[in-house]
Scaffold this active site. Structure first.
Site, short mmCIF file in Angstrom:
data_model
loop_
_atom_site.label_atom_id
_atom_site.label_comp_id
_atom_site.label_asym_id
_atom_site.label_seq_id
_atom_site.Cartn_x
_atom_site.Cartn_y
_atom_site.Cartn_z
CD GLU A 248 -2.78 -0.94 2.58
OE1 GLU A 248 -2.50 -0.10 3.45
OE2 GLU A 248 -3.74 -1.74 2.69
CE LYS A 250 5.83 4.71 6.63
NZ LYS A 250 5.58 6.08 7.09
NE ARG A 255 -2.60 4.47 11.88
CZ ARG A 255 -1.82 3.43 12.20
NH1 ARG A 255 -0.52 3.61 12.37
NH2 ARG A 255 -2.32 2.23 12.33
NE ARG A 270 2.66 7.04 16.39
CZ ARG A 270 3.38 6.28 15.60
NH1 ARG A 270 3.28 6.40 14.31
NH2 ARG A 270 4.23 5.43 16.08
CD GLU A 300 -0.45 8.93 7.93
OE1 GLU A 300 -0.78 8.01 8.71
OE2 GLU A 300 0.60 9.58 8.06
CG PHE A 341 -4.14 2.39 6.23
CD1 PHE A 341 -4.05 1.78 7.47
CD2 PHE A 341 -3.64 3.68 6.08
CE1 PHE A 341 -3.48 2.44 8.54
CE2 PHE A 341 -3.07 4.35 7.16
CZ PHE A 341 -2.99 3.72 8.39
NE ARG A 418 7.85 0.06 16.38
CZ ARG A 418 7.50 1.15 15.71
NH1 ARG A 418 7.40 1.13 14.41
NH2 ARG A 418 7.25 2.27 16.36
CE LYS A 424 8.73 2.10 10.25
NZ LYS A 424 8.53 3.11 11.24
P1 AMP Z 1 6.44 5.56 10.76
O1 AMP Z 1 5.71 6.79 11.24
O2 AMP Z 1 7.62 5.85 9.93
O3 AMP Z 1 6.71 4.59 11.90
O4 AMP Z 1 5.47 4.76 9.76
C1 AMP Z 1 4.27 4.20 10.14
C2 AMP Z 1 3.16 5.17 9.85
O5 AMP Z 1 2.89 5.25 8.44
C3 AMP Z 1 1.83 4.73 10.39
O6 AMP Z 1 1.73 5.02 11.76
C4 AMP Z 1 0.85 5.52 9.58
O7 AMP Z 1 0.63 6.77 10.20
C5 AMP Z 1 1.58 5.77 8.27
N1 AMP Z 1 0.95 5.15 7.09
C6 AMP Z 1 0.80 5.76 5.90
N2 AMP Z 1 0.22 4.96 5.00
C7 AMP Z 1 -0.02 3.77 5.62
C8 AMP Z 1 -0.62 2.54 5.21
N3 AMP Z 1 -1.05 2.34 3.96
N4 AMP Z 1 -0.70 1.54 6.13
C9 AMP Z 1 -0.24 1.71 7.40
N5 AMP Z 1 0.33 2.87 7.84
C10 AMP Z 1 0.44 3.90 6.96
#
Ligand code: AMP
Length: 583
Positions: A248, A250, A255, A270, A300, A341, A418, A424
């Site tokens: 998907e 990102k 969030r 979040r 998001e 999502f 997690r 990711k």
């Molecule tokens: P990070 O903030 O780098 O830890 O990345 C995770 C965050 O990516 C999640 O907490 C979401 O806010 C965001 N995110 C964006 N698109 C998606 C998606 N398709 N699925 C899950 N998380 C997503």
């Protein structure tokens, strides 16, 4: 229970940073607190209600100083001077009470109930004359009680209890006290779907095992969102997830968990803060989603221009966050679209225990995409080159990369976790030089020369969930604009503490200790072993920790992240190992 017993327990807690000891002190306290259990748990957290209710006690340092002056007869200026010297208003209250001759006349026992009830009344008083009433209520509390009681009451009232006890340690204490060790996973699941330790403590005390076993998401109770692991390279992701995967986009925004019931909408961040009022346009669009009567979706919020289909940089949304006025105008200025999502609950059905594919199908059936509400773009494939092309497309379209999602039936929605069901993969990871970390500030060093009146560097740490402590990972001195650089002492002024906080493990001693609360996004060049930092100390080499070389502030404060959910030490260890493997 008498508040003086509670103060004794708090004294014991401040004397140790060992998680096991803390857990057993907490466990005895919870058993002793009897019917005051819920209040005791909130007070340990230094609050009177769960965060998402947004209840503030709302007293100022100045008011407390005035009260201390009134009850002791000591001049206010003198007390102010004392505070400047000692640095902690709780200690000042303790000393004044201990010395005060009036203490003997007025001191009487107060209970947990008295303190909690009074603080709650203070938080509820509003409007004309409320300042006077609040002050009188607080004065009565401070006149009664022991010096230790005064110390803790003042700290709680000002939101500065800062015991350094992680929520997860309190949870462990509750599990131990009420014999739920055999159901500890269910208790954790309950907590992750309803992060209100006060409420949970009552259910455990009642020994309501069915409630604990069957609990899932509920509308208007914000939960801890699911998080992703990180990994480098599409082949490793395919290998980890077993062949076919979903990729998907990102999206880089904020969030949002959106709760809908009978046309009423609430959006939570979040960190479980309610942000509904900041996104009136999204709320309106969601209201038209009549397909969902009672449900919770996850997505998001992203600045997005539906005309050009362009995604704007994240900073555009953060500009809107926190702005309370003119929101409707801002909505035109910075159009926001919600990219969904996931769905975790729908019309009485707990979908969190279903696999990803089934949840996505339910989401697609429940949502009619509009300009303002869209589904996260995705592809399902087992072909590395097709997935690579999709990844490139995501970057071209203004995203950070992709989130890979496992298609296995076991890929349930694990709140607060997690896990490897979501991975990711960002453009940044292709070059380690650009990797970003969300780190917590635990200290500061005074600058020299041009930086003489501000901090020259900050001491940053990662949270170690096993030990419940913050471990230092780097000293950060670059990447600040002048404006930020010169306001650093002001930004952190309210978080300064005397001495190393209980929940910090540092070998480097900064000039100023900062209570771990503020999260910053940092880029670094490489992770190396280090004798001066404590991150994962001893795990790679005896006596050595891990450190980030050439850290640089990206300019992004992660106020949406709680310190305990910043990049944790385990993730750093993982990145370090991948780096060694040359991934
Ligand atoms: P990070 O903030 O780098 O830890 O990345 C995770 C965050 O990516 C999640 O907490 C979401 O806010 C965001 N995110 C964006 N698109 C998606 C998606 N398709 N699925 C899950 N998380 C997503």
């Amino acid at each position: 229970m008498l508040f003086s017993r509670f103060s004794e327990y708090l004294n014991q807690m401040t004397e140790t940073s060992k998680r096991l000891e803390l857990k057993s002190i907490l466990s005895s306290l919870f058993l002793e607190s009897g019917s005051d259990i819920k209040k005791t748990v909130y007070l340990i957290q230094g609050k009177i209600a769960p965060d998402y209710e947004g209840k503030e006690i709302g007293l100022a340092d100045k008011t407390i100083l005035e009260i201390l002056s009134e009850i002791s007869g000591i001049d206010k200026d003198e007390i102010t001077k004392k505070l400047a010297k000692v640095g902690d208003i709780g200690t000042v209250a303790y000393e004044i009470k201990a010395k005060s001759s009036q203490q003997m006349l007025f001191q009487e026992d107060i209970t947990i109930e008295d303190v909690f009830g009074t603080l709650k009344s203070i938080s509820e008083k509003k409007g004309g004359g409320s300042t006077r009433i609040k002050r009188d209520l607080m004065k009565r509390l401070l006149l009664s009680g022991s010096p230790d009681d005064a110390k803790y009451i003042v700290r709680i009232a000002l939101g500065k209890l800062r015991l350094g006890v992680a929520d997860s340690t309190i949870l462990q204490g509750l599990i131990e006290a009420f014999n739920f060790v055999d159901l500890s996973e269910d208790v954790e699941n309950y907590y992750n779907f309803s992060p209100d330790l006060g409420n949970l403590s009552e259910i455990l005390k009642k020994d309501d095992r069915d409630e604990i076993r069957n609990f899932g998401p509920r509308t208007f109770v914000p939960f801890k969102v699911m998080l992703a692991e990180r990994m480098q390279g599409i082949p490793s992701i395919l290998e980890k997830m077993g062949g076919e995967v979903a990729f998907e986009y990102k999206y880089d925004g904020l969030r949002a968990q959106v709760h809908i019931r009978d046309g009423k909408i609430k959006i939570f961040s979040r960190g479980n803060e309610e942000t509904t009022s900041q996104f009136p346009d999204v709320v309106e669009a969601m209201k038209r989603q009549v397909l969902i009567k009672d449900g919770i979706v996850d997505g998001e919020l992203v600045p997005y221009n539906p005309e050009t289909e362009e995604i704007y940089p994240f900073q555009e949304v953060s500009r809107r966050r926190g702005r309370k006025k003119d929101l409707l105008n801002i909505a035109d200025e910075i159009p926001i679209t919600l990219f969904l999502f996931d769905i975790v609950y729908l019309n009485g059905r707990d979908l969190s225990r279903k696999g990803y594919s089934e949840r996505r199908r339910n989401l697609e059936e429940a949502i009619q995409p509009t300009e303002k509400i869209k589904l996260a773009r995705r592809i399902i494939s087992s072909d590395a080159s097709e997935l690579e092309a999709f990844f490139e497309l995501s970057i071209e379209n203004g995203c950070e990369g992709i989130v890979a999602k496992s298609l296995s039936e076991e890929s349930i929605y694990r709140a607060g976790a997690r896990g490897w069901n979501w991975i990711k993969y960002k453009r940044d990871y292709q070059s380690l030089v650009n990797d970003t970390f969300d780190l917590v500030v635990v200290g500061a060093f005074w600058g020299h020369g041009r930086r003489g009146k501000t901090y020259g560097a900050l001491l940053l740490a990662s949270f170690n969930p096993d030990k419940g402590v913050y471990e230092t990972f780097c000293k950060l001195g670059t990447g600040f604009t002048d404006e930020v650089l010169f306001s650093l002492p002001r930004i952190f002024s309210d978080l300064i503490v005397q001495g190393e906080p209980n929940n910090v493990d540092a070998a480097l001693k900064p000039d100023v200790w900062i209570y771990p609360e503020k999260v910053m996004e940092v880029k670094g060049a490489e992770i190396t072993v280090s004798p001066v930092h404590t991150c994962n100390k001893g795990l790679i080499e005896k006596g050595m920790g891990l450190a980030l070389r050439f850290p640089r502030f990206t300019g992004r404060w992660r106020d949406d992240k709680k310190p305990e959910s910043s990049t944790n030490s385990e993730e750093i260890l993982e990145i370090y190992k991948n780096q060694k493997k040359g991934l």
